[in-house]
Design a protein around this motif. Structure first.
Motif, mmCIF file in Angstrom:
data_model
loop_
_atom_site.group_PDB
_atom_site.id
_atom_site.type_symbol
_atom_site.label_atom_id
_atom_site.label_comp_id
_atom_site.label_asym_id
_atom_site.label_seq_id
_atom_site.Cartn_x
_atom_site.Cartn_y
_atom_site.Cartn_z
ATOM 1 N N UNK A 19 10.582 -1.942 119.461
ATOM 2 C CA UNK A 19 11.732 -2.211 120.314
ATOM 3 C C UNK A 19 11.402 -3.151 121.449
ATOM 4 N N UNK A 20 10.210 -3.003 122.014
ATOM 5 C CA UNK A 20 9.798 -3.910 123.089
ATOM 6 C C UNK A 20 9.755 -5.345 122.582
ATOM 7 N N UNK A 21 9.217 -5.550 121.386
ATOM 8 C CA UNK A 21 9.130 -6.906 120.832
ATOM 9 C C UNK A 21 10.512 -7.485 120.551
ATOM 10 N N UNK A 22 11.410 -6.680 120.019
ATOM 11 C CA UNK A 22 12.752 -7.175 119.719
ATOM 12 C C UNK A 22 13.531 -7.468 120.995
ATOM 13 N N UNK A 23 13.385 -6.604 121.984
ATOM 14 C CA UNK A 23 14.041 -6.872 123.269
ATOM 15 C C UNK A 23 13.505 -8.163 123.873
ATOM 16 N N UNK A 24 12.199 -8.368 123.816
ATOM 17 C CA UNK A 24 11.611 -9.576 124.395
ATOM 18 C C UNK A 24 12.043 -10.828 123.643
ATOM 19 N N UNK A 25 12.271 -10.720 122.339
ATOM 20 C CA UNK A 25 12.830 -11.850 121.603
ATOM 21 C C UNK A 25 14.210 -12.207 122.155
ATOM 22 N N UNK A 186 14.696 3.887 124.813
ATOM 23 C CA UNK A 186 16.032 4.049 125.376
ATOM 24 C C UNK A 186 16.179 3.011 126.487
ATOM 25 N N UNK A 187 17.112 2.088 126.293
ATOM 26 C CA UNK A 187 17.304 0.957 127.198
ATOM 27 C C UNK A 187 18.579 1.169 128.012
ATOM 28 N N UNK A 188 18.494 0.977 129.313
ATOM 29 C CA UNK A 188 19.677 1.080 130.173
ATOM 30 C C UNK A 188 19.820 -0.230 130.951
ATOM 31 N N UNK A 189 20.990 -0.832 130.830
ATOM 32 C CA UNK A 189 21.267 -2.132 131.439
ATOM 33 C C UNK A 189 22.150 -1.936 132.662
ATOM 34 N N UNK A 190 21.581 -2.230 133.835
ATOM 35 C CA UNK A 190 22.295 -2.129 135.105
ATOM 36 C C UNK A 190 22.939 -0.755 135.323
ATOM 37 N N UNK A 195 21.270 1.320 125.166
ATOM 38 C CA UNK A 195 20.944 1.022 123.775
ATOM 39 C C UNK A 195 19.814 1.966 123.378
ATOM 40 N N UNK A 196 20.019 2.711 122.319
ATOM 41 C CA UNK A 196 19.027 3.677 121.867
ATOM 42 C C UNK A 196 18.374 3.186 120.578
ATOM 43 N N UNK A 197 17.038 3.210 120.544
ATOM 44 C CA UNK A 197 16.313 2.843 119.339
ATOM 45 C C UNK A 197 15.849 1.397 119.324
ATOM 46 N N UNK A 198 15.028 1.091 118.327
ATOM 47 C CA UNK A 198 14.487 -0.265 118.160
ATOM 48 C C UNK A 198 15.505 -1.118 117.408
#
Length: 235
Positions: A19-25, A186-190, A195-198
């Motif tokens: 997930x970190x790699x996909x978010x960074x893309x 688990x990603x939280x934007x502002x 967004x949950x998951x990779x």
């Protein structure tokens, strides 16, 4: 005004690695990437694991999820294929698992140093790419942190003090529970969108765009058109 992205992860979690790699893309192709603040938050998948014990990950996964060892091994190979597609190294056998609390404490230490991302990448590499076991070994953890450029004395001081950054880790975990996060990544934007998951890169791009466009507009409290010209005030 920046957009803040908080990412709850655990070093044990292969999908956090993906997930970190996909978010960074997604972030690398985002027009306003320089105005995005990323903070990594703590989440333990197995907080009850003894800090001094570790073991092979495939039998552990099989027991935890009630599947046979062959299926667990096949799942690891499938995750490895996803990692390799992202250009990430991934050892599909021979990895260990263990308590990650000290790793999370060091990640908060690294946040204070302004280099949290560098340590997280080093910890992921230690777990998913390198042969040496990553867990239940203080000297191994010191080596990983110093290899990422952190001062050895400072690292050892954090690890020697069980209270150092412990409350910061627990606060992250309490906040994750309040947000309803039952797994990671688990990603939280502002603080508004999760967004949950990779997820695929496109999902992260959409989340970044939505959060950016939903930022509050500045409120003009006072204006005087007579003091400046239409292009602003001259020096």
């Amino acid at each position: 005004m920046t957009t803040r992205v908080e990412i709850w992860t655990d070093i044990n979690c292969p999908f956090c690695y993906l997930g970190k790699a996909r978010f960074e893309q997604a972030l690398s192709g985002f027009e306003h990437r320089d105005d995005i603040e990323v903070v990594h938050r703590s989440f333990e998948l197995d907080p009850a694991l003894p800090a001094t014990e570790s073991g092979p990950v495939i039998p552990h996964i099989a027991a935890k999820y009630g599947i046979d060892v062959e299926q667990a091994a096949a799942n690891e190979r499938a995750i490895g294929a996803q990692a390799h597609a992202l250009g990430l190294p991934y050892r599909t056998s021979g990895r260990d698992y263990g308590n990650s609390f000290d790793m999370h404490r060091l990640l908060h230490f690294a946040l204070d140093q302004g280099r949290q991302d560098a340590l997280l990448d080093a910890l992921y590499a230690a777990n998913f790419a390198e042969e040496a076991p990553a867990f239940a070994d203080t000297e191994r953890l010191v080596a990983v942190a110093t290899g990422a450029g952190f001062d050895e004395t400072a690292v050892r001081a954090v690890l020697a003090d069980p209270h150092a950054y412990a409350e910061a880790v627990r606060q992250d975990e309490r906040e994750a529970a309040q947000l309803g996060a039952t797994g990671v990544p688990f990603f939280v934007f502002d603080g508004k969108y999760a967004v949950s998951g990779a997820q695929p890169t496109e999902v992260f791009t959409q989340a970044l765009t939505t959060a950016w466009n939903d930022r509050p507009a500045p409120v003009v409290l006072a204006a005087d058109d007579t003091t400046c010209g239409p292009d602003g005030c001259a020096v």
